[in-house]
Design an enzyme around this catalytic site. Structure first.
Site, PDB file in Angstrom:
ATOM      1  N   ARG A 192     -14.530  21.341  13.962  1.00  0.00           N
ATOM      2  CA  ARG A 192     -14.914  22.086  12.855  1.00  0.00           C
ATOM      3  C   ARG A 192     -16.061  23.350  13.250  1.00  0.00           C
ATOM      4  NH1 ARG A 192     -16.684  17.976   8.413  1.00  0.00           N
ATOM      5  NH2 ARG A 192     -16.525  19.942   7.185  1.00  0.00           N
ATOM      6  N   ASN A 218     -24.230   7.558   9.471  1.00  0.00           N
ATOM      7  CA  ASN A 218     -23.596   8.897   9.004  1.00  0.00           C
ATOM      8  C   ASN A 218     -24.730   9.558   8.240  1.00  0.00           C
ATOM      9  OD1 ASN A 218     -22.260  11.050   8.370  1.00  0.00           O
ATOM     10  ND2 ASN A 218     -20.381  10.076   7.670  1.00  0.00           N
ATOM     11  N   HIS A 257     -19.078   9.642  12.111  1.00  0.00           N
ATOM     12  CA  HIS A 257     -18.630  10.622  11.238  1.00  0.00           C
ATOM     13  C   HIS A 257     -17.218  10.409  10.789  1.00  0.00           C
ATOM     14  CE1 HIS A 257     -22.282  12.862  12.625  1.00  0.00           C
ATOM     15  NE2 HIS A 257     -21.878  12.565  13.692  1.00  0.00           N
ATOM     16  N   GLU A 315     -23.620   6.310  15.977  1.00  0.00           N
ATOM     17  CA  GLU A 315     -23.243   7.620  15.091  1.00  0.00           C
ATOM     18  C   GLU A 315     -21.987   7.579  14.562  1.00  0.00           C
ATOM     19  OE1 GLU A 315     -24.053  11.129  17.257  1.00  0.00           O
ATOM     20  OE2 GLU A 315     -23.683  12.258  15.797  1.00  0.00           O
ATOM     21  N   PRO A 343     -26.578  12.903   2.921  1.00  0.00           N
ATOM     22  CA  PRO A 343     -26.320  13.660   1.803  1.00  0.00           C
ATOM     23  C   PRO A 343     -24.833  13.946   1.482  1.00  0.00           C
ATOM     24  CG  PRO A 343     -26.998  14.979   3.524  1.00  0.00           C
ATOM     25  CD  PRO A 343     -27.497  13.497   3.727  1.00  0.00           C
ATOM     26  N   ASN A 344     -24.580  13.864   0.345  1.00  0.00           N
ATOM     27  CA  ASN A 344     -22.995  14.223  -0.243  1.00  0.00           C
ATOM     28  C   ASN A 344     -21.987  13.127   0.034  1.00  0.00           C
ATOM     29  OD1 ASN A 344     -23.729  16.906  -1.205  1.00  0.00           O
ATOM     30  ND2 ASN A 344     -23.995  17.517   1.304  1.00  0.00           N
ATOM     31  N   ALA A 354     -25.128  16.240   7.030  1.00  0.00           N
ATOM     32  CA  ALA A 354     -25.445  17.442   7.432  1.00  0.00           C
ATOM     33  C   ALA A 354     -26.927  17.047   8.191  1.00  0.00           C
ATOM     34  CB  ALA A 354     -25.695  18.437   6.455  1.00  0.00           C
ATOM     35  N   ARG A 394     -14.758  14.832  -2.464  1.00  0.00           N
ATOM     36  CA  ARG A 394     -15.357  15.957  -1.800  1.00  0.00           C
ATOM     37  C   ARG A 394     -14.337  16.354  -0.821  1.00  0.00           C
ATOM     38  NH1 ARG A 394     -19.787  14.802   3.035  1.00  0.00           N
ATOM     39  NH2 ARG A 394     -20.234  17.090   3.478  1.00  0.00           N
ATOM     40  N   TYR A 435     -12.255  14.493   4.258  1.00  0.00           N
ATOM     41  CA  TYR A 435     -13.140  13.384   4.268  1.00  0.00           C
ATOM     42  C   TYR A 435     -12.081  12.298   3.888  1.00  0.00           C
ATOM     43  CZ  TYR A 435     -17.002  16.166   5.343  1.00  0.00           C
ATOM     44  OH  TYR A 435     -17.850  17.206   5.868  1.00  0.00           O
TER      45      TYR A 435
HETATM   46  C1  DHK Z   1     -20.331  14.489   7.085  1.00  0.00           C
HETATM   47  C2  DHK Z   1     -21.151  15.447   6.683  1.00  0.00           C
HETATM   48  O1  DHK Z   1     -21.487  15.518   5.534  1.00  0.00           O
HETATM   49  C3  DHK Z   1     -21.084  16.662   7.420  1.00  0.00           C
HETATM   50  O2  DHK Z   1     -22.170  17.378   6.981  1.00  0.00           O
HETATM   51  C4  DHK Z   1     -20.906  16.330   8.876  1.00  0.00           C
HETATM   52  C5  DHK Z   1     -19.734  14.304   8.280  1.00  0.00           C
HETATM   53  C6  DHK Z   1     -19.843  15.612   9.162  1.00  0.00           C
HETATM   54  C7  DHK Z   1     -18.534  13.381   8.408  1.00  0.00           C
HETATM   55  O3  DHK Z   1     -17.563  13.925   9.169  1.00  0.00           O
HETATM   56  O4  DHK Z   1     -18.766  12.265   8.168  1.00  0.00           O
HETATM   57  O5  DHK Z   1     -20.967  17.618   9.501  1.00  0.00           O
END
Ligand code: DHK
Length: 141
Positions: A106, A73, A99, A97, A10-11, A76, A18, A23
């Site tokens: 964080r 990735n 990120h 995994e 998500p996102n 959340a 964002r 990011y």
């Molecule tokens: C991406 C997200 O959307 C967060 O919810 C994670 C992760 C971290 C990232 O760092 O890519 O906490």
């Protein structure tokens, strides 16, 4: 060479817009293009994103059925989803995994990952470059 499935939760479709201080400025399309270029025409890359937990579980099932290695990735869902963990437990291919951010720098709720216990490796904190680092790990075995 096994197919590589890069699965985004998500996102992550909002990358570029964002919280760019966390990011970065690259979009997910930018990242996909770089991954495809790195793999080249001889490899098989599936690059997917969903905002839904159930769809992410299904993506993992489909990666397993395709005999793929996975870079995930989970956004959340990393921190919340037993369903994603259970799906990853069924993977016979490798699981990395990923990120973009270093989640340990964080908020405390981002410090625990359900995925880490089944991951072969973890890459975090390198921004968009992390996707290419994860691919290198799969391509140099
Ligand atoms: C991406 C997200 O959307 C967060 O919810 C994670 C992760 C971290 C990232 O760092 O890519 O906490």
């Amino acid at each position: 060479m096994r197919p590589i499935h890069i699965l985004n939760g998500p996102n992550l479709n909002r990358l570029g817009l964002r919280e760019p201080d966390i990011y970065g400025d690259d979009t997910l399309d930018d990242i996909e293009a770089r991954c495809a270029a790195r793999l080249g025409p001889r490899g098989e890359l599936v690059f997917r994103q969903t905002n839904s937990e159930g769809a992410l579980v299904t993506f993992i099932h489909e990666a397993e059925d395709a005999g793929a290695d996975v870079i995930i990735n989970a956004g959340a869902y990393t921190h919340t989803s037993v369903a994603v963990l259970d799906a990853l437990k069924m993977m016979t291919g490798r699981v990395i995994e990923l990120h973009l951010s270093n989640t340990h720098r964080r908020e405390a709720f981002r410090h625990h990952s359900y995925i880490s216990q089944v991951a072969d490796g973890i890459i975090m904190g390198f921004g968009a470059q992390g996707y290419l680092l994860a691919m290198e790990a799969l391509l140099t075995d």
